[in-house]
Motif scaffolding. Structure first.
Motif, PDB file in Angstrom:
ATOM      1  N   VAL A 191       0.840  -1.202   0.000  1.00 18.15           N
ATOM      2  CA  VAL A 191       0.000   0.000   0.000  1.00 18.15           C
ATOM      3  C   VAL A 191       0.877   1.254   0.000  1.00 18.15           C
ATOM      4  O   VAL A 191       0.651   2.187  -0.776  1.00 18.15           O
ATOM      5  CB  VAL A 191      -0.979   0.001   1.202  1.00 18.15           C
ATOM      6  CG1 VAL A 191      -1.678   1.351   1.336  1.00 18.15           C
ATOM      7  CG2 VAL A 191      -2.005  -1.113   1.059  1.00 18.15           C
ATOM      8  N   LEU A 192       1.900   1.285   0.855  1.00 14.89           N
ATOM      9  CA  LEU A 192       2.757   2.470   0.932  1.00 14.89           C
ATOM     10  C   LEU A 192       3.528   2.712  -0.366  1.00 14.89           C
ATOM     11  O   LEU A 192       3.799   3.861  -0.726  1.00 14.89           O
ATOM     12  CB  LEU A 192       3.727   2.362   2.104  1.00 14.89           C
ATOM     13  CG  LEU A 192       3.099   2.517   3.484  1.00 14.89           C
ATOM     14  CD1 LEU A 192       4.141   2.255   4.566  1.00 14.89           C
ATOM     15  CD2 LEU A 192       2.470   3.890   3.649  1.00 14.89           C
ATOM     16  N   SER A 193       3.885   1.649  -1.082  1.00 15.52           N
ATOM     17  CA  SER A 193       4.622   1.834  -2.336  1.00 15.52           C
ATOM     18  C   SER A 193       3.747   2.504  -3.393  1.00 15.52           C
ATOM     19  O   SER A 193       4.252   3.179  -4.278  1.00 15.52           O
ATOM     20  CB  SER A 193       5.168   0.503  -2.851  1.00 15.52           C
ATOM     21  OG  SER A 193       4.130  -0.297  -3.382  1.00 15.52           O
ATOM     22  N   ARG A 194       2.439   2.319  -3.300  1.00 17.39           N
ATOM     23  CA  ARG A 194       1.517   2.942  -4.256  1.00 17.39           C
ATOM     24  C   ARG A 194       0.969   4.270  -3.752  1.00 17.39           C
ATOM     25  O   ARG A 194       0.674   5.164  -4.530  1.00 17.39           O
ATOM     26  CB  ARG A 194       0.352   1.999  -4.543  1.00 17.39           C
ATOM     27  CG  ARG A 194       0.720   0.761  -5.316  1.00 17.39           C
ATOM     28  CD  ARG A 194      -0.506  -0.072  -5.705  1.00 17.39           C
ATOM     29  NE  ARG A 194      -1.395  -0.352  -4.584  1.00 17.39           N
ATOM     30  CZ  ARG A 194      -1.290  -1.425  -3.793  1.00 17.39           C
ATOM     31  NH1 ARG A 194      -0.349  -2.304  -3.993  1.00 17.39           N
ATOM     32  NH2 ARG A 194      -2.136  -1.605  -2.796  1.00 17.39           N
ATOM     33  N   GLU A 195       0.786   4.376  -2.428  1.00 16.67           N
ATOM     34  CA  GLU A 195       0.114   5.533  -1.842  1.00 16.67           C
ATOM     35  C   GLU A 195       0.881   6.016  -0.618  1.00 16.67           C
ATOM     36  O   GLU A 195       0.446   5.814   0.517  1.00 16.67           O
ATOM     37  CB  GLU A 195      -1.311   5.163  -1.425  1.00 16.67           C
ATOM     38  CG  GLU A 195      -2.154   4.588  -2.540  1.00 16.67           C
ATOM     39  CD  GLU A 195      -3.474   4.066  -2.010  1.00 16.67           C
ATOM     40  OE1 GLU A 195      -4.224   4.851  -1.399  1.00 16.67           O
ATOM     41  OE2 GLU A 195      -3.741   2.860  -2.198  1.00 16.67           O
ATOM     42  N   GLY A 196       2.004   6.651  -0.842  1.00 19.36           N
ATOM     43  CA  GLY A 196       2.867   7.070   0.255  1.00 19.36           C
ATOM     44  C   GLY A 196       2.247   8.084   1.199  1.00 19.36           C
ATOM     45  O   GLY A 196       2.675   8.209   2.336  1.00 19.36           O
ATOM     46  N   ARG A 197       1.231   8.789   0.738  1.00 19.16           N
ATOM     47  CA  ARG A 197       0.604   9.819   1.580  1.00 19.16           C
ATOM     48  C   ARG A 197      -0.657   9.345   2.273  1.00 19.16           C
ATOM     49  O   ARG A 197      -1.377  10.134   2.858  1.00 19.16           O
ATOM     50  CB  ARG A 197       0.280  11.046   0.740  1.00 19.16           C
ATOM     51  CG  ARG A 197       1.516  11.825   0.365  1.00 19.16           C
ATOM     52  CD  ARG A 197       1.157  13.082  -0.326  1.00 19.16           C
ATOM     53  NE  ARG A 197       0.285  13.881   0.529  1.00 19.16           N
ATOM     54  CZ  ARG A 197       0.126  15.172   0.421  1.00 19.16           C
ATOM     55  NH1 ARG A 197       0.764  15.828  -0.497  1.00 19.16           N
ATOM     56  NH2 ARG A 197      -0.692  15.824   1.208  1.00 19.16           N
ATOM     57  N   ILE A 198      -0.945   8.063   2.213  1.00 19.39           N
ATOM     58  CA  ILE A 198      -2.143   7.544   2.873  1.00 19.39           C
ATOM     59  C   ILE A 198      -2.045   7.826   4.378  1.00 19.39           C
ATOM     60  O   ILE A 198      -0.960   7.780   4.963  1.00 19.39           O
ATOM     61  CB  ILE A 198      -2.308   6.027   2.594  1.00 19.39           C
ATOM     62  CG1 ILE A 198      -3.676   5.532   3.055  1.00 19.39           C
ATOM     63  CG2 ILE A 198      -1.175   5.232   3.202  1.00 19.39           C
ATOM     64  CD1 ILE A 198      -4.003   4.108   2.594  1.00 19.39           C
ATOM     65  N   THR A 199      -3.170   8.151   4.988  1.00 24.48           N
ATOM     66  CA  THR A 199      -3.150   8.401   6.435  1.00 24.48           C
ATOM     67  C   THR A 199      -2.915   7.081   7.164  1.00 24.48           C
ATOM     68  O   THR A 199      -3.225   5.997   6.648  1.00 24.48           O
ATOM     69  CB  THR A 199      -4.477   9.016   6.924  1.00 24.48           C
ATOM     70  OG1 THR A 199      -5.518   8.051   6.764  1.00 24.48           O
ATOM     71  CG2 THR A 199      -4.801  10.302   6.163  1.00 24.48           C
ATOM     72  N   LYS A 200      -2.394   7.194   8.359  1.00 19.94           N
ATOM     73  CA  LYS A 200      -2.144   5.982   9.150  1.00 19.94           C
ATOM     74  C   LYS A 200      -3.450   5.240   9.438  1.00 19.94           C
ATOM     75  O   LYS A 200      -3.485   4.007   9.435  1.00 19.94           O
ATOM     76  CB  LYS A 200      -1.441   6.354  10.459  1.00 19.94           C
ATOM     77  CG  LYS A 200      -0.049   6.877  10.245  1.00 19.94           C
ATOM     78  CD  LYS A 200       0.526   7.387  11.548  1.00 19.94           C
ATOM     79  CE  LYS A 200       1.710   8.255  11.263  1.00 19.94           C
ATOM     80  NZ  LYS A 200       2.049   9.127  12.357  1.00 19.94           N
ATOM     81  N   THR A 201      -4.512   5.994   9.660  1.00 16.11           N
ATOM     82  CA  THR A 201      -5.810   5.369   9.934  1.00 16.11           C
ATOM     83  C   THR A 201      -6.309   4.607   8.715  1.00 16.11           C
ATOM     84  O   THR A 201      -6.773   3.475   8.822  1.00 16.11           O
ATOM     85  CB  THR A 201      -6.836   6.436  10.353  1.00 16.11           C
ATOM     86  OG1 THR A 201      -6.314   7.147  11.483  1.00 16.11           O
ATOM     87  CG2 THR A 201      -8.171   5.822  10.705  1.00 16.11           C
ATOM     88  N   ASP A 202      -6.199   5.229   7.539  1.00 15.41           N
ATOM     89  CA  ASP A 202      -6.633   4.557   6.310  1.00 15.41           C
ATOM     90  C   ASP A 202      -5.755   3.349   6.009  1.00 15.41           C
ATOM     91  O   ASP A 202      -6.249   2.309   5.564  1.00 15.41           O
ATOM     92  CB  ASP A 202      -6.616   5.518   5.123  1.00 15.41           C
ATOM     93  CG  ASP A 202      -7.743   6.547   5.192  1.00 15.41           C
ATOM     94  OD1 ASP A 202      -8.714   6.315   5.952  1.00 15.41           O
ATOM     95  OD2 ASP A 202      -7.644   7.568   4.489  1.00 15.41           O
TER      96      ASP A 202
END
Length: 170
Positions: free
Chosen positions: A22-33
Motif C-alpha cells: 500500500v505504501l509503495s503505491r500511496e505514500g501519503r495515505i493516512t495511518k488510519t486509512d
C-alpha cells in the motif's frame, strides 16, 4: 538513534507485506486509512511501519511529480562504457554522476556496458550539454549510447514481484 534491524533477519508476515504494498503505491495515505486497508487497528499498524522503517525496508516517502505538467522535457536513458575498469575509475565516475542533478538515476550493470543512466533535460540540446559536461569532466567515459523516451508505458515501483516472491518463500 536506534540500531537498524538487518532486513534479512526481519520476518515479514502478510500484514507487513500488505503495508509495504500500500505504501509503495500511496505514500501519503493516512495511518488510519492504512490500518483499515491492512485490517489492523492504528497503533499496531503504526508499530509495524516504524519497525519496517527501522529495518531500512522503508527508506523514505516522496511525491511522484508529473514533469509534463511542469513543461516540455526529454527523458533519455544512456548506456555508458568507461575507458578503464579499475576500482578508482568506477569511483571517479560515480562521484561525478552524484553531482549531476540532470542524472536522475544511475545503475552499475553487467553485460556490454558499465552503467545505465536516466537523464532529464528541458530539451535535446540541454541533454547534449549534460553529456558534453560529463565527457569533459574527466569521469573516464569511453563511449555512450542515448535512448530518448518517446512515451512512458509503465512506471511503478518494482515491489509487487518482490513481495510475491517473499510471500512464497516466507
Amino acid at each position: 538513534m536506534r540500531a537498524m534491524i538487518p532486513p534479512r533477519s526481519l520476518r515479514l508476515d502478510d500484514r507487513d507485506i500488505a503495508i509495504l504494498a500500500v505504501l509503495s503505491r500511496e505514500g501519503r495515505i493516512t495511518k488510519t486509512d492504512l490500518a483499515a486497508r491492512v485490517n489492523l487497528s492504528p497503533t499496531p499498524c503504526w508499530d509495524r511501519m516504524r519497525r519496517l522503517e527501522q529495518a531500512g525496508l522503508i527508506r523514505g516517502y516522496r511525491a511522484q511529480i508529473d514533469l509534463a505538467a511542469l513543461g516540455p522535457h526529454v527523458q533519455v536513458f544512456v548506456t555508458v562504457e568507461l575507458d578503464q575498469h579499475r576500482s578508482e575509475s568506477f569511483q571517479r565516475f560515480e562521484a561525478v554522476i552524484a553531482r549531476m542533478d540532470a542524472v536522475t538515476g544511475c545503475w552499475a550493470i553487467g553485460g556490454g556496458f558499465d552503467y545505465l543512466m536516466s537523464v532529464i533535460a528541458p530539451d535535446v540540446a540541454a541533454f547534449q550539454g549534460v553529456m558534453d559536461g560529463l565527457l569533459d569532466s574527466g569521469a573516464g567515459v569511453r563511449r555512450y549510447f542515448s535512448y530518448i523516451v518517446t512515451k512512458p508505458v509503465k512506471d511503478q515501483p518494482a515491489l509487487g514481484a518482490m513481495l510475491e516472491h517473499h510471500r512464497l518463500e516466507g
